[in-house]
Write a protein that holds these residues in place. Sequence first.
Motif, PDB file in Angstrom:
ATOM      1  N   VAL A 221     -24.503 -20.686  56.805  1.00 12.64           N
ATOM      2  CA  VAL A 221     -25.436 -21.101  56.025  1.00 12.64           C
ATOM      3  C   VAL A 221     -26.276 -19.960  55.090  1.00 12.64           C
ATOM      4  N   SER A 222     -25.920 -19.790  54.258  1.00  9.28           N
ATOM      5  CA  SER A 222     -27.076 -18.910  53.315  1.00  9.28           C
ATOM      6  C   SER A 222     -27.132 -17.609  53.691  1.00  9.28           C
ATOM      7  N   CYS A 223     -26.109 -16.970  54.197  1.00  7.02           N
ATOM      8  CA  CYS A 223     -26.018 -15.580  54.566  1.00  7.02           C
ATOM      9  C   CYS A 223     -25.715 -14.845  53.501  1.00  7.02           C
ATOM     10  N   SER A 224     -26.517 -13.833  53.052  1.00  9.10           N
ATOM     11  CA  SER A 224     -26.475 -13.355  51.908  1.00  9.10           C
ATOM     12  C   SER A 224     -25.175 -12.279  51.528  1.00  9.10           C
ATOM     13  N   ASP A 225     -24.441 -11.925  52.399  1.00 11.38           N
ATOM     14  CA  ASP A 225     -23.355 -11.163  52.308  1.00 11.38           C
ATOM     15  C   ASP A 225     -22.189 -12.056  52.473  1.00 11.38           C
ATOM     16  N   ASP A 226     -21.162 -11.807  53.244  1.00 10.18           N
ATOM     17  CA  ASP A 226     -19.793 -12.712  53.328  1.00 10.18           C
ATOM     18  C   ASP A 226     -20.226 -13.810  54.557  1.00 10.18           C
ATOM     19  N   SER A 227     -19.906 -15.003  54.217  1.00 12.18           N
ATOM     20  CA  SER A 227     -19.884 -15.966  55.326  1.00 12.18           C
ATOM     21  C   SER A 227     -19.147 -15.766  56.542  1.00 12.18           C
ATOM     22  N   TYR A 228     -17.765 -15.108  56.161  1.00  9.02           N
ATOM     23  CA  TYR A 228     -16.676 -15.058  57.323  1.00  9.02           C
ATOM     24  C   TYR A 228     -16.011 -13.541  56.695  1.00  9.02           C
ATOM     25  N   ASP A 229     -15.707 -12.807  57.733  1.00 10.42           N
ATOM     26  CA  ASP A 229     -15.366 -11.443  57.022  1.00 10.42           C
ATOM     27  C   ASP A 229     -14.442 -10.994  58.319  1.00 10.42           C
ATOM     28  N   TRP A 230     -13.250 -10.406  57.918  1.00  7.32           N
ATOM     29  CA  TRP A 230     -12.130 -10.092  59.047  1.00  7.32           C
ATOM     30  C   TRP A 230     -11.576  -8.596  58.728  1.00  7.32           C
ATOM     31  N   THR A 231     -11.389  -7.765  59.560  1.00  2.00           N
ATOM     32  CA  THR A 231     -10.692  -6.805  59.317  1.00  2.00           C
ATOM     33  C   THR A 231     -10.070  -6.152  60.623  1.00  2.00           C
ATOM     34  N   GLU A 232      -9.083  -4.803  60.602  1.00  3.59           N
ATOM     35  CA  GLU A 232      -8.576  -4.479  61.707  1.00  3.59           C
ATOM     36  C   GLU A 232      -7.668  -5.304  62.513  1.00  3.59           C
ATOM     37  N   GLY A 233      -7.233  -6.395  61.849  1.00  7.86           N
ATOM     38  CA  GLY A 233      -5.903  -7.191  62.364  1.00  7.86           C
ATOM     39  C   GLY A 233      -6.204  -8.272  63.025  1.00  7.86           C
ATOM     40  N   TRP A 234      -7.423  -9.141  62.854  1.00  5.44           N
ATOM     41  CA  TRP A 234      -7.603 -10.296  63.334  1.00  5.44           C
ATOM     42  C   TRP A 234      -6.598 -11.544  63.504  1.00  5.44           C
ATOM     43  N   ARG A 235      -6.055 -11.937  64.431  1.00  8.61           N
ATOM     44  CA  ARG A 235      -5.057 -12.911  64.510  1.00  8.61           C
ATOM     45  C   ARG A 235      -5.481 -14.106  65.172  1.00  8.61           C
ATOM     46  N   GLU A 265      -9.024  -1.119  55.874  1.00 12.53           N
ATOM     47  CA  GLU A 265      -9.182  -0.431  54.610  1.00 12.53           C
ATOM     48  C   GLU A 265      -8.505   0.818  54.409  1.00 12.53           C
ATOM     49  N   ASN A 266      -7.952   1.530  55.451  1.00  8.99           N
ATOM     50  CA  ASN A 266      -7.483   2.888  55.259  1.00  8.99           C
ATOM     51  C   ASN A 266      -5.924   2.962  55.605  1.00  8.99           C
ATOM     52  N   ASP A 267      -5.224   1.734  55.761  1.00  9.19           N
ATOM     53  CA  ASP A 267      -3.892   1.506  56.052  1.00  9.19           C
ATOM     54  C   ASP A 267      -3.704   0.023  55.750  1.00  9.19           C
ATOM     55  N   PHE A 268      -3.046  -0.308  54.656  1.00 11.54           N
ATOM     56  CA  PHE A 268      -2.949  -1.841  54.361  1.00 11.54           C
ATOM     57  C   PHE A 268      -1.877  -2.236  55.252  1.00 11.54           C
ATOM     58  N   THR A 269      -0.810  -1.466  55.623  1.00 13.02           N
ATOM     59  CA  THR A 269       0.113  -2.028  56.488  1.00 13.02           C
ATOM     60  C   THR A 269       0.126  -1.783  57.887  1.00 13.02           C
ATOM     61  N   ALA A 270      -1.320  -1.187  58.431  1.00 13.14           N
ATOM     62  CA  ALA A 270      -1.495  -1.168  59.772  1.00 13.14           C
ATOM     63  C   ALA A 270      -1.096  -2.273  60.644  1.00 13.14           C
ATOM     64  N   THR A 271      -0.431  -1.995  61.782  1.00 17.61           N
ATOM     65  CA  THR A 271      -0.235  -3.120  62.708  1.00 17.61           C
ATOM     66  C   THR A 271      -0.949  -3.217  64.013  1.00 17.61           C
ATOM     67  N   PRO A 272      -1.273  -4.357  64.726  1.00 24.54           N
ATOM     68  CA  PRO A 272      -0.690  -5.696  64.203  1.00 24.54           C
ATOM     69  C   PRO A 272      -1.537  -6.020  62.807  1.00 24.54           C
ATOM     70  N   ILE A 273      -1.093  -6.735  62.081  1.00 24.83           N
ATOM     71  CA  ILE A 273      -1.416  -7.210  60.699  1.00 24.83           C
ATOM     72  C   ILE A 273      -2.539  -8.244  60.781  1.00 24.83           C
ATOM     73  N   ALA A 274      -3.467  -8.427  60.117  1.00 28.65           N
ATOM     74  CA  ALA A 274      -4.325  -9.409  59.965  1.00 28.65           C
ATOM     75  C   ALA A 274      -3.681 -10.634  59.914  1.00 28.65           C
ATOM     76  N   HIS A 275      -3.641 -11.828  60.462  1.00 30.54           N
ATOM     77  CA  HIS A 275      -2.990 -12.843  59.891  1.00 30.54           C
ATOM     78  C   HIS A 275      -3.820 -14.236  60.990  1.00 30.54           C
ATOM     79  N   PRO A 276      -5.046 -14.585  60.452  1.00 25.91           N
ATOM     80  CA  PRO A 276      -5.640 -15.719  61.157  1.00 25.91           C
ATOM     81  C   PRO A 276      -4.935 -17.110  60.422  1.00 25.91           C
ATOM     82  N   THR A 277      -4.829 -18.296  61.383  1.00 28.30           N
ATOM     83  CA  THR A 277      -4.433 -19.417  60.990  1.00 28.30           C
ATOM     84  C   THR A 277      -5.801 -20.312  60.886  1.00 28.30           C
TER      85      THR A 277
END
Length: 388
Positions: A221-235, A265-277
């Motif tokens: 609720v009303s967090c001024s940046d992003d509500s949900y944020d992921w990087t570095e391969g969250w799965r 951010e420094n390698d868009f193809t880095a593995t494991p690739i972020a892919h949450p469901t």
Amino acid sequence: MKSLNWKLCSLALAAGMSFFTSCSDDNNGTGGENGNGIENGATLKGTITSDVTLKAGNSYKLSGEYIVENGATLIIEEGVTITAIGDDDIVDYILVKQGGKINAVGTADKPIVMTSDLKEPGAWGGIHICGKAQTNVGSGVSEIGDAAYGGNDDADNSGTLRYVRVEYSGYAFNPEKEANGITFYGVGNGTTVDHCEAYKGSDDGFEFFGGTVNISNMVVVSCSDDSYDWTEGWRGTGTNLVAYQEPKATLGYDCDCLIEADNYENDFTATPIAHPTLKNLIFVGNGSTENKRGIRLRRGTQVTIDGAKVCGKGNAVTLESEETENALLAGTSKLKNMTVDSKLKSEKGIYTHEAFVAAGNTVDTSLAYDSFEAIKAECDWMSGNWVK
């Protein structure tokens, strides 16, 4: 909100004090111990190296860093309130290191509340959990507390968070390091996370740096940046997710994305690739201008979203990299059963709005929620006192 200069001075002071707290033997509170429990009204500070229990219904203060070391468990029982001290010139946060655990288990009517006596966004540093699950940067160091995270144990267990509300977090340690409500660093899927709320923070609600942790019944609720944020391969998986940004006219500030998602951010193809469901989302923004994005998928992230309502932003869904769009075109990623209030924006023109509609998604420009209560009325899992 505290000024940046004050914050930087506080960080230096906290760093200078870390030697003394780390050398203490279970320096986990003032006011004495009750077995392995901390007495009601005590101040939490320093480092714990063995199990500590915060007893049901008690209230505690938080002063500075409170660190759970490898092999220790911080047990927080139902109805506990932890209040960060806002005027003690010390940076306040809770950090769970690799091998440590936090078992914070409240109930719908007796949630665990972590807040600040200042009652304003950015007042304290939130919760940081470091696990041993894979990331696509190998091992890393947490933005807050410089603790190691990452590894090869995707089933790693950092404990349980259930019926926990984190209020007024987002403390700016410096211009590059701001604290979220709860930050998951390489946290594994042996960890249980459900029925948690991030309320009026000045950074992200929940952020994921890789890992495989699954979440359900989560509210921002009303967090001024992003509500949900992921990087570095969250799965991991996310089920029953809500993001609500109160209108700027009453809140007093714009909020950023409902989701901001990267692979790395420094390698868009880095593995494991972020892919949450992700399943069953209701996301309501408070900025309708062109540059305000709802679900922002970029930098190679993949995703499967099944069932979502997204409104209140200039662009409900934005795609911003070839890798992300190609995964959607190939069917590796999927966007389905979504209702949005504006056209999908494709920056590369690979996966288009037409393809989005052809996949069974709907644009309804009248989609809107006039209050947070209207969302709660649709979600029986939000009943009780745990959601503010």
